[in-house]
Design a protein around this motif. Structure first.
Motif, PDB file in Angstrom:
ATOM      1  N   ALA A  96       1.574  26.692 -57.965  1.00  0.00           N
ATOM      2  CA  ALA A  96       2.427  26.124 -59.400  1.00  0.00           C
ATOM      3  C   ALA A  96       3.807  26.085 -58.063  1.00  0.00           C
ATOM      4  O   ALA A  96       4.259  26.851 -57.460  1.00  0.00           O
ATOM      5  CB  ALA A  96       2.713  27.706 -59.554  1.00  0.00           C
ATOM      6  N   VAL A  97       5.125  26.111 -59.477  1.00  0.00           N
ATOM      7  CA  VAL A  97       6.295  25.854 -59.173  1.00  0.00           C
ATOM      8  C   VAL A  97       6.690  26.850 -60.683  1.00  0.00           C
ATOM      9  O   VAL A  97       6.552  26.583 -61.430  1.00  0.00           O
ATOM     10  CB  VAL A  97       6.572  24.471 -59.792  1.00  0.00           C
ATOM     11  CG1 VAL A  97       6.206  23.576 -60.250  1.00  0.00           C
ATOM     12  CG2 VAL A  97       7.942  23.910 -58.939  1.00  0.00           C
ATOM     13  N   HIS A  98       7.337  27.567 -59.813  1.00  0.00           N
ATOM     14  CA  HIS A  98       8.762  28.194 -60.260  1.00  0.00           C
ATOM     15  C   HIS A  98      10.456  27.339 -60.576  1.00  0.00           C
ATOM     16  O   HIS A  98      10.602  27.495 -59.441  1.00  0.00           O
ATOM     17  CB  HIS A  98       8.860  29.879 -60.099  1.00  0.00           C
ATOM     18  CG  HIS A  98      10.373  30.710 -60.335  1.00  0.00           C
ATOM     19  ND1 HIS A  98      10.432  31.371 -60.154  1.00  0.00           N
ATOM     20  CD2 HIS A  98      10.049  30.541 -61.762  1.00  0.00           C
ATOM     21  CE1 HIS A  98      11.481  32.403 -60.409  1.00  0.00           C
ATOM     22  NE2 HIS A  98      11.097  31.868 -61.942  1.00  0.00           N
ATOM     23  N   ILE A  99      10.677  27.554 -61.764  1.00  0.00           N
ATOM     24  CA  ILE A  99      11.907  26.415 -62.037  1.00  0.00           C
ATOM     25  C   ILE A  99      12.604  27.784 -62.962  1.00  0.00           C
ATOM     26  O   ILE A  99      12.049  28.206 -64.276  1.00  0.00           O
ATOM     27  CB  ILE A  99      11.459  25.244 -63.048  1.00  0.00           C
ATOM     28  CG1 ILE A  99      10.099  24.651 -62.393  1.00  0.00           C
ATOM     29  CG2 ILE A  99      12.925  24.606 -63.498  1.00  0.00           C
ATOM     30  CD1 ILE A  99       9.508  23.353 -63.378  1.00  0.00           C
ATOM     31  N   HIS A 100      14.002  27.898 -62.276  1.00  0.00           N
ATOM     32  CA  HIS A 100      14.145  29.097 -63.038  1.00  0.00           C
ATOM     33  C   HIS A 100      16.443  27.836 -62.329  1.00  0.00           C
ATOM     34  O   HIS A 100      16.355  26.887 -61.366  1.00  0.00           O
ATOM     35  CB  HIS A 100      14.383  30.311 -62.517  1.00  0.00           C
ATOM     36  CG  HIS A 100      14.742  29.952 -60.583  1.00  0.00           C
ATOM     37  ND1 HIS A 100      15.833  30.608 -60.117  1.00  0.00           N
ATOM     38  CD2 HIS A 100      13.708  29.774 -60.350  1.00  0.00           C
ATOM     39  CE1 HIS A 100      15.623  30.279 -58.039  1.00  0.00           C
ATOM     40  NE2 HIS A 100      14.285  29.743 -58.833  1.00  0.00           N
ATOM     41  N   SER A 101      17.313  28.466 -63.755  1.00  0.00           N
ATOM     42  CA  SER A 101      18.318  28.174 -63.162  1.00  0.00           C
ATOM     43  C   SER A 101      19.036  29.453 -64.074  1.00  0.00           C
ATOM     44  O   SER A 101      19.004  30.169 -65.455  1.00  0.00           O
ATOM     45  CB  SER A 101      18.647  26.986 -64.550  1.00  0.00           C
ATOM     46  OG  SER A 101      20.436  27.106 -64.485  1.00  0.00           O
ATOM     47  N   LYS A 102      20.104  30.058 -62.721  1.00  0.00           N
ATOM     48  CA  LYS A 102      21.441  31.248 -63.211  1.00  0.00           C
ATOM     49  C   LYS A 102      21.586  30.732 -64.620  1.00  0.00           C
ATOM     50  O   LYS A 102      22.268  31.873 -65.831  1.00  0.00           O
ATOM     51  CB  LYS A 102      21.740  31.823 -62.062  1.00  0.00           C
ATOM     52  CG  LYS A 102      20.929  32.524 -61.568  1.00  0.00           C
ATOM     53  CD  LYS A 102      21.877  32.507 -59.769  1.00  0.00           C
ATOM     54  CE  LYS A 102      21.374  32.923 -58.675  1.00  0.00           C
ATOM     55  NZ  LYS A 102      22.214  33.941 -58.030  1.00  0.00           N
ATOM     56  N   SER A 103      22.797  29.471 -64.287  1.00  0.00           N
ATOM     57  CA  SER A 103      23.307  29.076 -65.580  1.00  0.00           C
ATOM     58  C   SER A 103      23.375  28.768 -66.841  1.00  0.00           C
ATOM     59  O   SER A 103      23.974  29.184 -67.956  1.00  0.00           O
ATOM     60  CB  SER A 103      24.362  27.218 -64.819  1.00  0.00           C
ATOM     61  OG  SER A 103      22.745  27.314 -64.198  1.00  0.00           O
ATOM     62  N   THR A 109       7.347  28.972 -65.266  1.00  0.00           N
ATOM     63  CA  THR A 109       6.327  28.896 -63.844  1.00  0.00           C
ATOM     64  C   THR A 109       4.918  28.227 -64.867  1.00  0.00           C
ATOM     65  O   THR A 109       4.753  28.034 -65.679  1.00  0.00           O
ATOM     66  CB  THR A 109       5.289  30.142 -63.676  1.00  0.00           C
ATOM     67  OG1 THR A 109       6.657  31.258 -63.453  1.00  0.00           O
ATOM     68  CG2 THR A 109       4.951  29.847 -62.932  1.00  0.00           C
ATOM     69  N   LEU A 110       5.134  26.672 -63.997  1.00  0.00           N
ATOM     70  CA  LEU A 110       4.383  25.608 -63.891  1.00  0.00           C
ATOM     71  C   LEU A 110       2.467  25.786 -63.434  1.00  0.00           C
ATOM     72  O   LEU A 110       3.258  25.303 -61.615  1.00  0.00           O
ATOM     73  CB  LEU A 110       4.745  24.766 -64.080  1.00  0.00           C
ATOM     74  CG  LEU A 110       5.740  24.419 -65.527  1.00  0.00           C
ATOM     75  CD1 LEU A 110       6.393  22.921 -64.807  1.00  0.00           C
ATOM     76  CD2 LEU A 110       5.694  24.654 -66.938  1.00  0.00           C
ATOM     77  N   THR A 111       1.551  25.534 -63.913  1.00  0.00           N
ATOM     78  CA  THR A 111       0.507  25.385 -62.638  1.00  0.00           C
ATOM     79  C   THR A 111       0.300  24.275 -62.644  1.00  0.00           C
ATOM     80  O   THR A 111       0.397  23.491 -63.469  1.00  0.00           O
ATOM     81  CB  THR A 111      -0.384  25.928 -63.001  1.00  0.00           C
ATOM     82  OG1 THR A 111      -0.634  27.388 -63.670  1.00  0.00           O
ATOM     83  CG2 THR A 111      -2.253  25.398 -61.803  1.00  0.00           C
ATOM     84  N   ILE A 112       0.025  23.475 -61.498  1.00  0.00           N
ATOM     85  CA  ILE A 112       0.467  22.411 -60.710  1.00  0.00           C
ATOM     86  C   ILE A 112      -0.853  21.602 -60.839  1.00  0.00           C
ATOM     87  O   ILE A 112      -1.351  20.511 -61.969  1.00  0.00           O
ATOM     88  CB  ILE A 112       1.605  21.415 -59.313  1.00  0.00           C
ATOM     89  CG1 ILE A 112       2.368  22.515 -59.804  1.00  0.00           C
ATOM     90  CG2 ILE A 112       1.180  20.187 -59.241  1.00  0.00           C
ATOM     91  CD1 ILE A 112       3.786  22.163 -58.911  1.00  0.00           C
ATOM     92  N   PHE A 113      -1.761  22.405 -59.971  1.00  0.00           N
ATOM     93  CA  PHE A 113      -3.453  22.171 -59.944  1.00  0.00           C
ATOM     94  C   PHE A 113      -4.233  23.195 -59.596  1.00  0.00           C
ATOM     95  O   PHE A 113      -3.136  23.887 -58.393  1.00  0.00           O
ATOM     96  CB  PHE A 113      -3.615  20.680 -58.866  1.00  0.00           C
ATOM     97  CG  PHE A 113      -3.213  20.410 -57.641  1.00  0.00           C
ATOM     98  CD1 PHE A 113      -3.903  21.353 -56.690  1.00  0.00           C
ATOM     99  CD2 PHE A 113      -2.137  20.193 -56.311  1.00  0.00           C
ATOM    100  CE1 PHE A 113      -4.058  21.223 -55.707  1.00  0.00           C
ATOM    101  CE2 PHE A 113      -1.836  20.352 -55.326  1.00  0.00           C
ATOM    102  CZ  PHE A 113      -2.647  20.469 -54.812  1.00  0.00           C
ATOM    103  N   GLU A 114      -5.311  23.458 -59.589  1.00  0.00           N
ATOM    104  CA  GLU A 114      -5.995  24.291 -58.952  1.00  0.00           C
ATOM    105  C   GLU A 114      -6.540  24.087 -57.533  1.00  0.00           C
ATOM    106  O   GLU A 114      -7.377  22.949 -57.365  1.00  0.00           O
ATOM    107  CB  GLU A 114      -7.116  25.136 -59.870  1.00  0.00           C
ATOM    108  CG  GLU A 114      -6.558  25.218 -61.531  1.00  0.00           C
ATOM    109  CD  GLU A 114      -7.529  25.890 -62.619  1.00  0.00           C
ATOM    110  OE1 GLU A 114      -8.574  25.294 -62.314  1.00  0.00           O
ATOM    111  OE2 GLU A 114      -7.115  26.153 -63.849  1.00  0.00           O
TER     112      GLU A 114
END
Length: 316
Positions: A96-103, A109-114
């Motif tokens: 998975a990848v956690h995509i975030h922005s303070k601003s 959070t996206l699961t890319i593959f299993e």
């Protein structure tokens, strides 16, 4: 996960990463310009941070979309499974990848593959698109593994779906953009006799309801005598005033969610884009003390005060 938390189950370390051949490579960015796809490849000295306009002065966040490209691969997934790994072969691991922005006050959070125990020599291309007007300031992408499907347990392993399986993020990089977009829901209203701002709560379940203007909204009074100063944001006082409004709004939301007995410090994967997800992000990113409403407000104000002082000194 913050450094002062101790995992009560085995996690993936550098040795397991090396033995399994887990690898993530940032492949660059691209965007659409009319009918043409423009590619922005990382420079040879890429250090995990990319400033979009250093690569292309024609790209603007208001007019162009932005696609992030990565390649993820694993040579032998079986190393991660079994009693010497982090979960049993009957279970499934989420990449998975956690995509975030303070601003922009958002995270997803996206699961890319299993990953299953029988996988070998797998390569997967991950491409995430952000629409024009969606990005603002800094965007961070953090890759990690978690327990996706739980069927069988070993006493040294994680025992709930959603539990993080990596000691540290597998890979991190940051994209620096510009723009005025903000994912914090802000509206305007008119009331000559009313306050400068108000916060409205309409959500029913913070764990599942989306963090949008339908469920929670910060509204600014355009008829208030201070609104022009607030909107312009040209002086230190006006910027501080807007910052304090945001602090109070976030503190009110976090306090209410805490009072609803939601776990603000959970390591488990929750509904992306939810109100609880936003609160967890604020708590972790801004180092919020959630003891009570006073510590919540004071720790948020301390963080943003330091950020403002740093920004002011840089502008001097």
């Amino acid at each position: 996960m913050s450094s002062n938390q101790i995992a009560l189950y085995k996690k993936i370390n550098e040795q397991l990463i090396e033995n399994s051949g887990l690898f993530i490579e940032f492949k660059g960015l691209s965007y659409q310009s009319e009918n043409e796809t423009v590619k922005l490849n990382p420079l040879p000295d890429f250090d995990g941070m990319i400033v979009v306009n250093d690569y292309d002065n024609n790209w603007t966040p208001a007019e162009n979309n932005l696609k992030v490209h990565s390649t993820l691969s694993i040579k032998d997934a079986s190393v991660l499974f079994g009693s010497n790994g982090v979960t049993m072969p009957e279970n499934t691991i989420g990449f998975a990848v956690h995509i975030h922005s303070k601003s922009s006050f958002f995270q997803k959070t996206l699961t890319i593959f299993e990953i299953t125990s029988d996988m070998k020599d797998i390569k997967f291309d991950f491409n995430q698109t952000f629409n024009a007007g969606e990005l603002n300031g800094q965007l961070s992408l953090d890759y990690f593994l978690y327990l996706k499907e739980y069927n069988n347990h070993y006493f040294k392993h994680a025992n709930h779906s959603g539990m993080i399986l990596t000691e540290f993020d597998l890979h991190n990089y940051m994209v620096i953009v510009d723009g005025d977009a903000s994912s914090f829901p802000i509206n305007e209203f008119e009331d000559k006799e009313g306050p400068l701002w108000k916060l409205e709560k309409h959500w029913v379940d913070a764990e599942s309801d989306s963090f949008n203007s339908s469920n929670v909204c910060l509204s600014l009074n355009i008829k208030h005598y201070l609104f022009p100063q607030l909107k312009e944001g040209k002086t230190a006082i006006s910027r501080t005033m807007m910052g304090d409004i945001m602090v109070q709004a976030m503190a009110m939301i976090i306090t209410q969610v805490k009072n609803e007995n939601c776990d603000l410090h959970s390591e488990e994967i929750i509904v992306e884009g939810s109100i609880l997800s936003a609160c967890q992000y604020w708590v972790k990113t801004f180092n919020v003390d959630t003891t009570d409403m006073f510590t919540i407000t004071n720790s948020l104000r301390a963080y943003f005060s330091q950020s403002f002082l740093k920004g002011a000194s840089e502008n001097d």
